[in-house]
Scaffold this motif. Structure first.
Motif, PDB file in Angstrom:
ATOM      1  N   ALA A  16     -77.314   0.273 -20.663  1.00 31.67           N
ATOM      2  CA  ALA A  16     -77.914   1.595 -20.793  1.00 31.67           C
ATOM      3  C   ALA A  16     -78.904   1.822 -19.652  1.00 31.67           C
ATOM      4  CB  ALA A  16     -78.619   1.736 -22.138  1.00 31.67           C
ATOM      5  N   VAL A  17     -78.757   2.934 -18.969  1.00 35.03           N
ATOM      6  CA  VAL A  17     -79.733   3.360 -17.964  1.00 35.03           C
ATOM      7  C   VAL A  17     -80.561   4.463 -18.604  1.00 35.03           C
ATOM      8  CG1 VAL A  17     -80.083   4.325 -15.666  1.00 35.03           C
ATOM      9  CG2 VAL A  17     -78.178   2.742 -16.080  1.00 35.03           C
ATOM     10  N   VAL A  18     -81.769   4.100 -19.026  1.00 29.95           N
ATOM     11  CA  VAL A  18     -82.653   5.057 -19.684  1.00 29.95           C
ATOM     12  C   VAL A  18     -83.466   5.757 -18.602  1.00 29.95           C
ATOM     13  CG1 VAL A  18     -84.569   5.337 -21.292  1.00 29.95           C
ATOM     14  CG2 VAL A  18     -82.758   3.679 -21.790  1.00 29.95           C
ATOM     15  N   ALA A  19     -83.329   7.070 -18.526  1.00 28.30           N
ATOM     16  CA  ALA A  19     -83.929   7.796 -17.412  1.00 28.30           C
ATOM     17  C   ALA A  19     -84.420   9.164 -17.865  1.00 28.30           C
ATOM     18  CB  ALA A  19     -82.928   7.953 -16.277  1.00 28.30           C
ATOM     19  N   SER A  20     -85.446   9.647 -17.168  1.00 27.94           N
ATOM     20  CA  SER A  20     -85.920  11.012 -17.388  1.00 27.94           C
ATOM     21  C   SER A  20     -85.134  12.000 -16.552  1.00 27.94           C
ATOM     22  CB  SER A  20     -87.403  11.113 -17.019  1.00 27.94           C
ATOM     23  OG  SER A  20     -88.164  10.110 -17.645  1.00 27.94           O
ATOM     24  N   ARG A  21     -84.629  11.518 -15.406  1.00 32.35           N
ATOM     25  CA  ARG A  21     -83.904  12.363 -14.472  1.00 32.35           C
ATOM     26  C   ARG A  21     -82.984  11.454 -13.662  1.00 32.35           C
ATOM     27  NH1 ARG A  21     -88.276  14.891 -12.287  1.00 32.35           N
ATOM     28  NH2 ARG A  21     -88.216  13.831 -10.290  1.00 32.35           N
ATOM     29  N   ILE A  22     -81.824  11.946 -13.312  1.00 35.19           N
ATOM     30  CA  ILE A  22     -80.889  11.162 -12.512  1.00 35.19           C
ATOM     31  C   ILE A  22     -81.122  11.503 -11.041  1.00 35.19           C
ATOM     32  CG2 ILE A  22     -78.484  10.579 -12.065  1.00 35.19           C
ATOM     33  CD1 ILE A  22     -79.567   9.648 -14.754  1.00 35.19           C
ATOM     34  N   ARG A  23     -81.847  10.614 -10.366  1.00 34.13           N
ATOM     35  CA  ARG A  23     -82.167  10.775  -8.958  1.00 34.13           C
ATOM     36  C   ARG A  23     -81.229   9.901  -8.125  1.00 34.13           C
ATOM     37  NH1 ARG A  23     -88.044   8.588  -9.717  1.00 34.13           N
ATOM     38  NH2 ARG A  23     -86.734   7.153 -10.944  1.00 34.13           N
ATOM     39  N   LEU A  24     -81.469   9.854  -6.831  1.00 32.71           N
ATOM     40  CA  LEU A  24     -80.638   9.019  -5.972  1.00 32.71           C
ATOM     41  C   LEU A  24     -80.636   7.572  -6.451  1.00 32.71           C
ATOM     42  CD1 LEU A  24     -80.324   9.048  -2.163  1.00 32.71           C
ATOM     43  CD2 LEU A  24     -80.986   6.921  -3.245  1.00 32.71           C
ATOM     44  N   VAL A  42     -75.843   6.644 -19.665  1.00 34.71           N
ATOM     45  CA  VAL A  42     -77.116   7.270 -19.324  1.00 34.71           C
ATOM     46  C   VAL A  42     -77.755   7.806 -20.596  1.00 34.71           C
ATOM     47  CG1 VAL A  42     -78.256   9.118 -18.042  1.00 34.71           C
ATOM     48  CG2 VAL A  42     -76.341   7.864 -17.008  1.00 34.71           C
ATOM     49  N   VAL A  43     -79.011   7.439 -20.811  1.00 30.58           N
ATOM     50  CA  VAL A  43     -79.751   7.890 -21.985  1.00 30.58           C
ATOM     51  C   VAL A  43     -81.026   8.579 -21.527  1.00 30.58           C
ATOM     52  CG1 VAL A  43     -80.898   7.198 -24.124  1.00 30.58           C
ATOM     53  CG2 VAL A  43     -78.836   5.991 -23.368  1.00 30.58           C
ATOM     54  N   ASP A  44     -81.187   9.831 -21.881  1.00 29.92           N
ATOM     55  CA  ASP A  44     -82.415  10.554 -21.590  1.00 29.92           C
ATOM     56  C   ASP A  44     -83.517   9.996 -22.481  1.00 29.92           C
ATOM     57  OD1 ASP A  44     -84.540  12.458 -21.514  1.00 29.92           O
ATOM     58  OD2 ASP A  44     -83.133  14.048 -20.969  1.00 29.92           O
ATOM     59  N   ASP A  45     -84.610   9.526 -21.877  1.00 30.26           N
ATOM     60  CA  ASP A  45     -85.654   8.892 -22.684  1.00 30.26           C
ATOM     61  C   ASP A  45     -86.254   9.852 -23.710  1.00 30.26           C
ATOM     62  OD1 ASP A  45     -86.991  10.460 -20.841  1.00 30.26           O
ATOM     63  OD2 ASP A  45     -88.341   8.891 -20.138  1.00 30.26           O
TER      64      ASP A  45
END
Length: 291
Positions: A16-24, A42-45
């Motif tokens: 799981a890639v927990v992220a607020s925003r998908i950046r580079l 992808v998981v929005d925190d």
């Protein structure tokens, strides 16, 4: 999806890639996982909901890329509580996201840092600046991207600044680290799993040289002294994926300013085109976890 603990929606072995925003950076990490045929999600925190005491999500591991320091700590704390390996651990996140805690950890490890004095209230900030001497750098205890930094040249300016800080709403915003101003070249070293991977210098006409504020990233050779100090600094806060910020003086001395647990690596990658930072991070994560 809202990853409620115990929810059957994720497959065993998924990262799981927990992220607020998908950046580079997040795109690079997802690409690195894909090239290794590792399933990712992808998981929005901000979407996370979990029941305390419920079974763990069926994730192999979590890359915690939350932009919010508050949510970043809680994501790592939740993962650790339910037994999901996470980069970085809650202990490391808590140390790095509090400059007072970082200062103590570096001091225990005998890492050279600029002289640092802490004031617990704005009313005592002037005395802290006097102890360090002028010019002094006033830092908020929490924060990133150079926000809230100020360089003061005398007691009157310091008192004015601390008077303004006294008007801030949060008690934590009234805590302050005051550091000796050390002229020098601004360096960042990425340490992954205890090993220095790449370094850069950040160049700008301004004394605050974060890449996020427009500084230019240029390559810096990883010589023995830089590697040793960066790796020792990373170990002092518990290891993981860490950005060690240093100053290099004209006579070659190195001072560690901070250790960052929420590492942005776009500038580092641009300065070191032969080094894949995302691959280094993903390889470390996969070595440390079991499918």
């Amino acid at each position: 999806m809202n990853p409620i603990a115990g929810h059957p929606g994720t497959a065993a072995g998924t990262v799981a890639v927990v992220a607020s925003r998908i950046r580079l950076e997040e795109k690079a990490l997802l690409d690195a996982l894909s090239r290794r045929a590792v399933d990712s999600e992808v998981v929005d925190d901000r979407s996370i909901v979990y029941r305390v005491g419920a079974p763990r999500p069926r994730w192999r591991a979590v890359l915690n890329r939350s932009l919010s320091a508050t949510r970043r700590l809680e994501v790592s704390r939740w993962c650790a509580a339910v037994g999901v390996p996470v980069l970085n651990t809650p202990e490391t996140v808590a140390l790095c996201d509090n400059k007072i805690a970082t200062a103590f950890a570096l001091d225990r490890a005998r890492v050279p840092t600029p002289d640092t004095v802490v004031s617990l209230a704005p009313s005592s900030g002037g005395r802290a600046a006097d102890e360090v001497g002028y010019p002094a750098v006033v830092k908020p205890v929490n924060g990133s991207w150079g926000r809230g930094l100020a360089r003061v040249g005398d007691r009157e300016t310091a008192e004015t600044l601390f008077g303004l800080r006294d008007q801030l709403a949060s008690p934590s915003q009234k805590l302050t680290c005051v550091q000796e101003f050390v002229p020098g070249r601004d360096l960042r070293v990425l340490v992954v799993g205890g090993s220095a991977v790449a370094a850069m210098a950040r160049e700008s006409d301004d004394w605050v040289r974060n890449v996020a504020l427009g500084s230019t990233a240029v390559p810096r050779r990883l010589d023995d002294s830089l590697v040793e100090l960066a790796e020792r600094s990373a170990a002092a806060v518990g290891g993981g994926v860490l950005g060690v910020d240093l100053l290099e003086t004209d006579d070659g001395r190195l001072f560690v300013l901070e250790v960052n647990s929420a590492v942005e690596f776009r500038g580092l990658g641009e300065a070191n085109p032969g080094v894949s930072v995302a691959d280094a991070i993903v390889d470390h994560l996969l070595r440390e976890t079991v499918s």
